[in-house]
Design an enzyme around this catalytic site. Structure first.
Site, PDB file in Angstrom:
ATOM      1  N   SER A 136       0.887  -1.201  -0.219  1.00  0.00           N
ATOM      2  CA  SER A 136       0.074  -0.341  -0.710  1.00  0.00           C
ATOM      3  C   SER A 136       0.818   1.361   0.193  1.00  0.00           C
ATOM      4  O   SER A 136       2.048   1.541   0.318  1.00  0.00           O
ATOM      5  CB  SER A 136      -0.534  -0.122   0.815  1.00  0.00           C
ATOM      6  N   TYR A 149      -3.286  -0.483   9.967  1.00  0.00           N
ATOM      7  CA  TYR A 149      -2.744  -1.012   8.430  1.00  0.00           C
ATOM      8  C   TYR A 149      -1.210  -0.308   8.480  1.00  0.00           C
ATOM      9  O   TYR A 149      -0.903  -1.841   7.913  1.00  0.00           O
ATOM     10  CB  TYR A 149      -4.028  -0.682   7.971  1.00  0.00           C
TER      11      TYR A 149
END
Length: 289
Positions: A136, A149
């Site tokens: 990501s 996350y």
């Protein structure tokens, strides 16, 4: 014709990637935690397109070992592994319990490790292979409310840096894909904290995560190019390149953050090569362009 195994094949990135690869003649298998329930329609569509579906839980070692073995058997071999299974999280970091964090790390970090330990003996024995990873953009930077996350994706990036070098001598190349935020069902399954007492102590600030999330939704609605199909296109483009000529990191973003992350990646790549050169091990980086 190449054999591909995609973890999390029913997810927002897994499904379009599987369909794109099947359309190009790849033989594809993929994992889901369960064929029934919310995955049933997607599983049926993928099977109709020619994908083999394996029930596998990346948080369970025995299930992962059995699932990877079944995938290799059904495919008749394994050339490409796409570590794509993942789970998100969102909320004020203090409110995240250790159990919340453990759940995210177990899927996004230990889950990848379980899959790698199951698949690598096969790839090492044949002396070649390609391993892809879904990371990501916030595996490179940290933004408010995504701390857990981000931590999982930062950890993933570090692990893959090591896999890249340690596997290069076996002819196994490593490629990280770094998407920006995408409008997928990923957001529906996020781990969110449940600590009302602590949340109350944040006063008015406790409302900010929801406001920020709504702003992100509006931004994605206004950016039609920011779609999961862009990930599938990036994977296809990577796999079209010969072994050893693929970039280590590929940024996929259409909201303006991507160029800054690419600049950061370029600096890190230069620093990494300089450090490896000083230790006389720069050849361990040579399997990526």
């Amino acid at each position: 014709m190449k054999n591909v195994f995609i973890t999390g094949i029913a997810g927002g990135f897994g499904k379009p990637t599987a369909l794109a690869l099947l359309a190009r003649g790849y033989v594809v298998a993929g994992s889901v935690r369960s064929r029934s329930g919310k995955n049933a329609a997607t599983v049926a569509e993928l099977e109709a397109a020619g994908a083999r579906i394996i029930e596998m839980d990346v948080t369970d070692t025995a299930s992962t070992e059995r699932g990877v073995s079944d995938a290799i058997s059904q495919l008749g071999g394994l050339d490409i592994l796409f570590n794509n299974a993942g789970i998100g999280s969102y909320g004020i970091q203090e409110l995240m319990s250790p159990e919340d964090m453990t759940r995210v790390l177990d899927v996004n970090v230990m889950g990848v490790q379980r899959v790698m330990r199951a698949a690598l003996p096969h790839l090492r024995a044949q002396g070649r292979g390609t391993v892809l990873y879904t990371s990501s953009l916030i595996g490179r930077i940290a933004t408010p409310f995504y701390g857990t996350y981000s931590a999982s994706k930062w950890a993933l990036e570090a692990i893959v840096e090591c896999y890249r070098t340690e596997l290069s001598g076996f002819g196994i190349e490593s490629c990280i894909i770094e998407p920006g935020a995408m409008p997928t069902a990923f957001f529906d399954g996020m781990v969110t904290p449940n600590d009302a007492a602590r949340e109350a102590e944040y006063g008015d600030f406790a409302a900010v995560p929801a406001m920020s999330s709504n702003g992100l939704v509006q931004m994605l609605d206004a950016t039609p190019d920011q779609r999961p199909e862009r990930i599938a296109e990036a994977v296809v483009a990577l796999l079209d390149r010969p072994l050893g000529e693929k970039p280590f990191r590929t940024v996929v973003d259409y909201v303006g953050v991507g160029p800054e992350i690419e600049r950061y990646n370029e600096v890190l790549h230069d620093v990494t090569r300089n450090i490896f050169t000083s230790f006389g091990i720069e050849q361990m980086l040579d399997l990526n362009a």
